[in-house]
Scaffold this motif. Structure first.
Motif, mmCIF file in Angstrom:
data_model
loop_
_atom_site.group_PDB
_atom_site.id
_atom_site.type_symbol
_atom_site.label_atom_id
_atom_site.label_comp_id
_atom_site.label_asym_id
_atom_site.label_seq_id
_atom_site.Cartn_x
_atom_site.Cartn_y
_atom_site.Cartn_z
ATOM 1 N N GLU A 61 -14.932 2.497 17.641
ATOM 2 C CA GLU A 61 -14.693 2.763 16.366
ATOM 3 C C GLU A 61 -15.921 2.263 15.188
ATOM 4 O O GLU A 61 -15.503 1.792 14.229
ATOM 5 C CB GLU A 61 -13.535 1.989 16.003
ATOM 6 N N GLY A 62 -16.875 2.608 15.964
ATOM 7 C CA GLY A 62 -18.205 2.119 14.890
ATOM 8 C C GLY A 62 -18.735 0.908 15.409
ATOM 9 O O GLY A 62 -18.063 -0.022 14.920
ATOM 10 N N SER A 115 -22.215 7.269 17.582
ATOM 11 C CA SER A 115 -22.403 6.356 16.440
ATOM 12 C C SER A 115 -22.732 7.962 15.480
ATOM 13 O O SER A 115 -22.216 7.692 14.377
ATOM 14 C CB SER A 115 -23.767 5.678 16.244
ATOM 15 N N LEU A 141 -10.513 6.622 10.549
ATOM 16 C CA LEU A 141 -11.156 5.355 10.885
ATOM 17 C C LEU A 141 -11.168 4.405 9.802
ATOM 18 O O LEU A 141 -10.867 2.980 9.999
ATOM 19 C CB LEU A 141 -12.669 5.610 11.419
ATOM 20 N N ASP A 142 -11.016 4.660 8.750
ATOM 21 C CA ASP A 142 -11.052 3.882 7.441
ATOM 22 C C ASP A 142 -10.098 2.855 7.638
ATOM 23 O O ASP A 142 -9.742 1.659 7.329
ATOM 24 C CB ASP A 142 -10.920 4.634 6.174
ATOM 25 N N ILE A 184 -22.878 1.636 6.834
ATOM 26 C CA ILE A 184 -21.928 2.090 5.817
ATOM 27 C C ILE A 184 -21.867 1.229 4.876
ATOM 28 O O ILE A 184 -22.047 1.758 3.855
ATOM 29 C CB ILE A 184 -20.461 2.095 6.674
ATOM 30 N N LYS A 226 -25.269 1.771 2.733
ATOM 31 C CA LYS A 226 -25.089 3.008 1.998
ATOM 32 C C LYS A 226 -24.223 2.937 0.608
ATOM 33 O O LYS A 226 -24.760 3.472 -0.324
ATOM 34 C CB LYS A 226 -24.439 4.286 2.971
ATOM 35 N N THR A 286 -13.817 2.242 2.467
ATOM 36 C CA THR A 286 -14.813 2.346 3.808
ATOM 37 C C THR A 286 -15.724 0.942 3.878
ATOM 38 O O THR A 286 -15.906 0.652 5.108
ATOM 39 C CB THR A 286 -15.684 3.464 3.533
ATOM 40 N N ARG A 300 -10.226 0.730 11.437
ATOM 41 C CA ARG A 300 -11.204 -0.142 11.310
ATOM 42 C C ARG A 300 -10.828 -1.646 11.086
ATOM 43 O O ARG A 300 -11.237 -2.532 11.941
ATOM 44 C CB ARG A 300 -12.402 0.244 10.740
ATOM 45 N N PHE A 319 -14.660 15.951 9.934
ATOM 46 C CA PHE A 319 -15.465 14.920 9.842
ATOM 47 C C PHE A 319 -14.763 13.961 8.763
ATOM 48 O O PHE A 319 -14.664 12.623 9.412
ATOM 49 C CB PHE A 319 -16.745 15.310 9.541
ATOM 50 N N LYS A 320 -14.391 14.488 7.638
ATOM 51 C CA LYS A 320 -13.739 13.551 6.692
ATOM 52 C C LYS A 320 -12.366 12.960 7.209
ATOM 53 O O LYS A 320 -12.243 11.887 7.004
ATOM 54 C CB LYS A 320 -13.973 14.079 5.330
ATOM 55 N N ARG A 349 -20.267 19.200 8.302
ATOM 56 C CA ARG A 349 -19.227 20.152 7.581
ATOM 57 C C ARG A 349 -18.761 21.107 8.489
ATOM 58 O O ARG A 349 -18.243 22.044 7.957
ATOM 59 C CB ARG A 349 -20.082 20.662 6.410
ATOM 60 N N ARG A 361 -11.998 4.772 -1.630
ATOM 61 C CA ARG A 361 -12.520 4.698 -0.317
ATOM 62 C C ARG A 361 -12.532 3.359 -0.053
ATOM 63 O O ARG A 361 -13.170 2.667 -0.935
ATOM 64 C CB ARG A 361 -13.639 5.446 -0.403
ATOM 65 N N MET A 386 -13.220 10.300 9.467
ATOM 66 C CA MET A 386 -13.686 9.091 8.980
ATOM 67 C C MET A 386 -12.625 8.324 8.159
ATOM 68 O O MET A 386 -12.435 7.010 8.054
ATOM 69 C CB MET A 386 -14.864 9.557 7.839
HETATM 70 N N1 COS Z 1 -13.968 9.145 3.948
HETATM 71 C C1 COS Z 1 -14.138 10.493 3.651
HETATM 72 N N2 COS Z 1 -15.281 10.999 3.764
HETATM 73 C C2 COS Z 1 -16.014 10.554 4.111
HETATM 74 C C3 COS Z 1 -16.300 9.230 4.713
HETATM 75 C C4 COS Z 1 -14.930 8.469 4.378
HETATM 76 N N3 COS Z 1 -14.901 7.327 5.254
HETATM 77 N N4 COS Z 1 -17.437 8.887 5.500
HETATM 78 C C5 COS Z 1 -18.153 9.994 5.012
HETATM 79 N N5 COS Z 1 -17.367 11.063 4.288
HETATM 80 C C6 COS Z 1 -17.937 12.032 4.170
HETATM 81 C C7 COS Z 1 -19.123 12.186 3.297
HETATM 82 O O1 COS Z 1 -19.026 11.865 1.923
HETATM 83 C C8 COS Z 1 -19.781 13.492 3.342
HETATM 84 O O2 COS Z 1 -19.276 14.345 2.759
HETATM 85 P P1 COS Z 1 -20.145 15.606 2.039
HETATM 86 O O3 COS Z 1 -20.471 16.249 3.367
HETATM 87 O O4 COS Z 1 -19.062 16.408 1.418
HETATM 88 O O5 COS Z 1 -21.244 14.868 1.397
HETATM 89 C C9 COS Z 1 -19.681 13.694 4.861
HETATM 90 O O6 COS Z 1 -18.590 12.923 5.201
HETATM 91 C C10 COS Z 1 -20.885 13.079 5.898
HETATM 92 O O7 COS Z 1 -20.996 11.822 5.651
HETATM 93 P P2 COS Z 1 -22.408 10.928 5.941
HETATM 94 O O8 COS Z 1 -23.531 11.794 5.377
HETATM 95 O O9 COS Z 1 -22.335 9.494 5.629
HETATM 96 O O10 COS Z 1 -22.344 11.215 7.586
HETATM 97 P P3 COS Z 1 -23.424 10.718 8.478
HETATM 98 O O11 COS Z 1 -23.542 11.812 9.594
HETATM 99 O O12 COS Z 1 -24.536 10.239 7.938
HETATM 100 O O13 COS Z 1 -22.455 9.507 9.440
HETATM 101 C C11 COS Z 1 -21.762 7.543 9.950
HETATM 102 C C12 COS Z 1 -22.158 8.476 8.900
HETATM 103 C C13 COS Z 1 -22.670 6.817 10.880
HETATM 104 C C14 COS Z 1 -21.230 6.284 9.278
HETATM 105 C C15 COS Z 1 -20.360 8.030 10.933
HETATM 106 O O14 COS Z 1 -21.009 9.280 11.732
HETATM 107 C C16 COS Z 1 -19.674 7.014 11.633
HETATM 108 O O15 COS Z 1 -18.947 6.404 11.189
HETATM 109 N N6 COS Z 1 -20.029 7.043 12.985
HETATM 110 C C17 COS Z 1 -19.259 6.268 13.878
HETATM 111 C C18 COS Z 1 -18.189 6.943 14.391
HETATM 112 C C19 COS Z 1 -17.312 6.307 15.100
HETATM 113 O O16 COS Z 1 -16.907 5.140 14.978
HETATM 114 N N7 COS Z 1 -17.196 6.535 16.395
HETATM 115 C C20 COS Z 1 -16.365 5.977 17.297
HETATM 116 C C21 COS Z 1 -15.377 6.884 17.736
HETATM 117 S S1 COS Z 1 -13.672 6.070 17.783
HETATM 118 S S2 COS Z 1 -13.847 5.050 19.292
#
Ligand code: COS
Length: 393
Positions: free
Chosen positions: A376-377, A141, A246-247, A385, A388, A326, A250, A239-240, A188, A324, A243
């Motif tokens: 996938e989350g 997660s 995944l958007d 999410i 937030k 999301t 999901r 990371f973006k 980042r 987004r 995500m």
């Molecule tokens: N699209 C674009 N950018 C995104 C985004 C999205 N959907 N989600 C997050 N970001 C960006 C944020 O804007 C942030 O950017 P900045 O660094 O410029 O501020 C950065 O990514 C970090 O975002 P955030 O602070 O929300 O990250 P967290 O570490 O708090 O994590 C969760 C957020 C928990 C939502 C994320 O880690 C997640 O989705 N985890 C589950 C992962 C998953 O699905 N694993 C299964 C893998 S596939 S089986």
């Protein structure tokens, strides 16, 4: 058993989706694959889905059709229809389809033209099997907590560490692997690389057995050298990209859950109409009717959230105002997987002893659905999410 396709008349869909749905229903109903060996079955499904042209919906067409996709862009509603319909018939067929899209999604979104030309047509034809490697033993997660790293070495990168719960692990031809390229920068400091399965230093032989068969493995990277040209997107921006990928997918996991729930409901309706009990049929009882009513409403609620998430994303692409989605994708994934679990459980209960008999459809669905509430989350991540997004708004 064939699914009802009345929902395709909803205004979320265009004629192209309706034609896709109609063709797919007939194709899927005619497929029989021995799924005793999940790896062999998955390869077989990828080949069949590729030969029939369905994998072409996992990638975009490209400017001149060079990437092999069926439509100009990745179309979320097409993905939803495909996953829902395939999952109705075989959750493994759905899985094989989905992984081609998830595994190549970051290449579609951020690949160079050379990377896209090298991988996307092969994904679309089923000649290459794709995988998405994000999770680690201590970073599921909390994906940003990953520690697998890549360090520059001359003009290459050297990857060390381990990824786990990797779908298609051991059968994939390439892994889009997210690693730390700046250990101190948290989310980042992550960059994905395309790692071909034959790269020395990559070992995908540790298989993981799960309750509903599905190819999974742990990947060990030991001084695994990949060329600079395998870097996907901008350095430390991965990371973006993960995500964003995944958007898209999901909402399609939601569709897979929806397909399984629709199947469970169809099985329950059919069984209750023929099962004799207390001098009548199971379906004669109000208790049964109430359960079926509740199941149908859970299915439709999931469907509407799923179609909304897919439609919103496609509409953003069409108008060029891609906001987004999301939170909407998270709502769809959370609701559809949780509702499907309940619907399948109720269908199993209606089948009585037959519901737990190994080999019955509801018994396998009961096992198949469980992991969708995690991968996938997990549901809890989707809640986070959505929460937030509400606070930010
Ligand atoms: N699209 C674009 N950018 C995104 C985004 C999205 N959907 N989600 C997050 N970001 C960006 C944020 O804007 C942030 O950017 P900045 O660094 O410029 O501020 C950065 O990514 C970090 O975002 P955030 O602070 O929300 O990250 P967290 O570490 O708090 O994590 C969760 C957020 C928990 C939502 C994320 O880690 C997640 O989705 N985890 C589950 C992962 C998953 O699905 N694993 C299964 C893998 S596939 S089986």
């Amino acid at each position: 058993m064939t699914p009802n396709t009345q929902h395709l008349a909803l205004p979320f869909f265009d004629d192209v989706h309706r034609a896709l749905g109609a063709g797919l229903v007939h194709w899927a109903a005619a497929q029989q694959v021995d799924e005793t060996d999940d790896r062999a079955a998955c390869r077989e499904w990828v080949q069949r889905l590729g030969d029939a042209g369905w994998l072409r919906y996992c990638v975009p067409a490209g400017m001149n059709g060079e990437f092999g996709g069926a439509l100009p862009k990745l179309d979320s509603r097409a993905l939803v229809i495909l996953r829902e319909t395939l999952a109705f018939h075989s959750p493994l067929a759905d899985f094989a389809f989905a992984m081609q899209g998830l595994g190549s999604g970051a290449i579609t979104l951020a690949g160079t033209p050379a990377q896209q030309a090298a991988y996307l047509p092969q994904v679309a034809s089923g000649k290459k099997i794709a995988a998405f490697a994000l999770s680690e033993a201590d970073a599921g997660s909390d994906a940003g907590a990953m520690t697998t790293s890549a360090v520059p070495h001359h003009s290459d990168w050297v990857i060390n560490g381990s990824k786990t719960w990797i779908s298609n692990g051991g059968i994939a031809d390439f892994y889009v692997t997210f690693v730390k390229t700046d250990a101190d920068a948290g989310t980042r400091g992550i960059t994905p690389f395309i790692v071909d399965a034959t790269t020395p230093g990559l070992d995908a032989s540790e298989h993981i057995a799960v309750m509903a068969p599905h190819p999974l493995a742990t990947l060990a990277f030991s001084n695994c050298v990949v060329p600079a040209a395998s870097q996907l997107g901008s350095l430390n921006d991965g990371f973006k990209l993960a995500m964003q990928t995944l958007d898209i997918f999901r909402a399609s996991v939601a569709a897979a859950a929806l397909g399984m729930a629709r199947r469970a409901l169809a099985e329950a309706v059919s069984y209750s109409k023929q099962r004799r009990m207390f001098g009548g049929k199971l379906s004669d009882f109000q208790l049964t009717q109430a359960k079926l009513g509740e199941m149908a409403a859970l299915v439709d609620a999931a469907a509407l959230l799923t179609y909304r998430a897919a439609w919103l994303r496609d509409e953003g692409e069409r108008t060029g105002h891609l906001a987004r989605v999301t939170a909407e994708a998270a709502m769809a994934k959370m609701t559809a997987t949780e509702n499907a679990q309940r619907v399948i459980d109720m269908a199993l209960q209606l089948h009585g002893g037959l519901g737990v008999k190994v080999g019955s459809k509801v018994e396998s669905l009961y096992r198949d659905i469980r992991s969708l509430r995690i991968y996938e989350g997990a549901t809890e991540v989707q809640q986070l999410i959505i929460g937030k997004a509400l606070i930010k708004a």
